[in-house]
Scaffold this motif. Structure first.
Motif, short mmCIF file in Angstrom:
data_model
loop_
_atom_site.label_atom_id
_atom_site.label_comp_id
_atom_site.label_asym_id
_atom_site.label_seq_id
_atom_site.Cartn_x
_atom_site.Cartn_y
_atom_site.Cartn_z
N UNK A 1 -3.35 9.79 -10.62
CA UNK A 1 -2.18 10.04 -11.48
C UNK A 1 -1.13 10.92 -10.81
N UNK A 2 -1.44 11.39 -9.59
CA UNK A 2 -0.47 12.17 -8.85
C UNK A 2 0.32 11.31 -7.87
N UNK A 3 0.14 10.01 -7.95
CA UNK A 3 0.88 9.08 -7.10
C UNK A 3 1.84 8.26 -7.97
N UNK A 4 2.95 7.83 -7.38
CA UNK A 4 3.91 6.98 -8.10
C UNK A 4 4.33 5.82 -7.22
N UNK B 1 0.52 18.53 -4.57
CA UNK B 1 -0.78 17.99 -4.95
C UNK B 1 -1.85 18.42 -3.94
N UNK B 2 -2.93 18.97 -4.49
CA UNK B 2 -4.06 19.32 -3.63
C UNK B 2 -4.91 18.07 -3.40
N UNK B 3 -5.44 17.96 -2.20
CA UNK B 3 -6.24 16.79 -1.85
C UNK B 3 -7.65 17.23 -1.49
N UNK C 1 -9.58 8.74 -8.35
CA UNK C 1 -9.01 9.19 -7.08
C UNK C 1 -8.60 7.99 -6.23
N UNK C 2 -7.66 8.25 -5.35
CA UNK C 2 -7.18 7.25 -4.41
C UNK C 2 -7.18 7.85 -3.02
N UNK C 3 -7.74 7.10 -2.06
CA UNK C 3 -7.74 7.55 -0.68
C UNK C 3 -6.42 7.14 -0.04
N UNK C 4 -5.77 8.11 0.61
CA UNK C 4 -4.46 7.83 1.20
C UNK C 4 -4.42 8.39 2.61
N UNK C 5 -3.47 7.86 3.39
CA UNK C 5 -3.20 8.39 4.73
C UNK C 5 -1.81 9.03 4.68
N UNK D 1 0.81 -1.22 0.00
CA UNK D 1 0.00 0.00 0.00
C UNK D 1 0.84 1.26 0.00
N UNK D 2 2.14 1.15 -0.07
CA UNK D 2 3.00 2.33 -0.03
C UNK D 2 3.01 3.02 -1.39
N UNK D 3 2.84 4.32 -1.37
CA UNK D 3 2.94 5.14 -2.58
C UNK D 3 3.63 6.45 -2.20
N UNK D 4 4.06 7.18 -3.24
CA UNK D 4 4.69 8.48 -3.02
C UNK D 4 4.04 9.51 -3.91
#
Length: 211
Positions: free
Chosen positions: A89-92, A42-44, A73-77, A32-35
């Motif tokens: 698309x703002x995650x890698x 990036x605005x959330x 969209x992706x929900x992240x912590x 589940x790790x992303x950057x």
């Protein structure tokens, strides 16, 4: 120029380090790790569509934990614990350059030091080989010079031998001629004596008388 070269080197190393990380991500599948993308801040939002209000922003390169994905969209912590929605698309999948940069710079310094050591080693070897080659070339030059001297001396010796042989042959011819002359003289004298002696008057012997 050096700064540009260093940037190119960092880019290459970044790509090299990113490939194993990407492979691990693909193998794991459920990691589940992303950057957050390095491109920009990036605005959330509070929900998974553009209709939800913006509730903050994430710094470029910031690591986040993926919780859910819906649409684009992706929900992240985030690192601060906030649960927000960010455009997928703002995650890698690979660590950001900001995270990798210190390690890459350290690695570049290590490689540069290692390269410098290799260069010093090779320069030392090249210098040693150059000195050895110079000594051998000097020795070869000395041997060639000595060989020329010996060749010259040998030629002079051959000339001397030829001259001595010529003189010896001349002396032998002179000696032989003298022998012929002496022999001819002796023979002539003997012949002359042989011709003269018979014509010399002989002394008559006195007869002994007995009284």
């Amino acid at each position: 120029m050096m700064q540009r070269s260093k940037k190119v080197t960092l880019g290459v190393l970044l790509g090299a380090l990113a490939l194993p990380a990407l492979a691990q991500q693909e193998e794991g599948g459920d990691d589940a790790s992303r950057w957050v993308s390095d491109d920009l801040t990036t605005y959330v939002r509070s929900g998974p569509t553009d209709g939800y209000r913006i509730v903050g922003s994430l710094t470029a390169g910031e690591p986040v934990e993926v919780l859910d994905t819906e649409g684009d969209y992706t929900e992240v912590r985030s690192e601060s614990g906030d649960e927000v929605w960010v455009p997928s698309d703002q995650l890698q999948d690979t660590p950001s350059a900001r995270v990798q940069l210190p390690a890459l710079e350290s690695r570049v310094e290590e490689l540069s030091a290692e390269l410098s050591g290799i260069n010093d080693t090779w320069e030392g070897r090249i210098n040693a080989l150059s000195e050895t080659l110079a000594v051998r070339e000097q020795r070869i030059a000395e041997l060639e010079s000595r060989n020329q001297e010996l060749s010259s001396e040998a030629e002079q010796s051959r000339d001397t031998i030829r001259n001595l042989q010529a003189r010896l042959e001349t002396q032998e011819e002179d000696l032989l001629m003298r022998y012929f002359m002496y022999g001819g003289g002796v023979a002539g004298a003997g012949l002359l004596v042989g011709l003269i002696v018979p014509h010399l008057p002989r002394r008559r012997r006195k007869r002994d008388r007995w009284f």
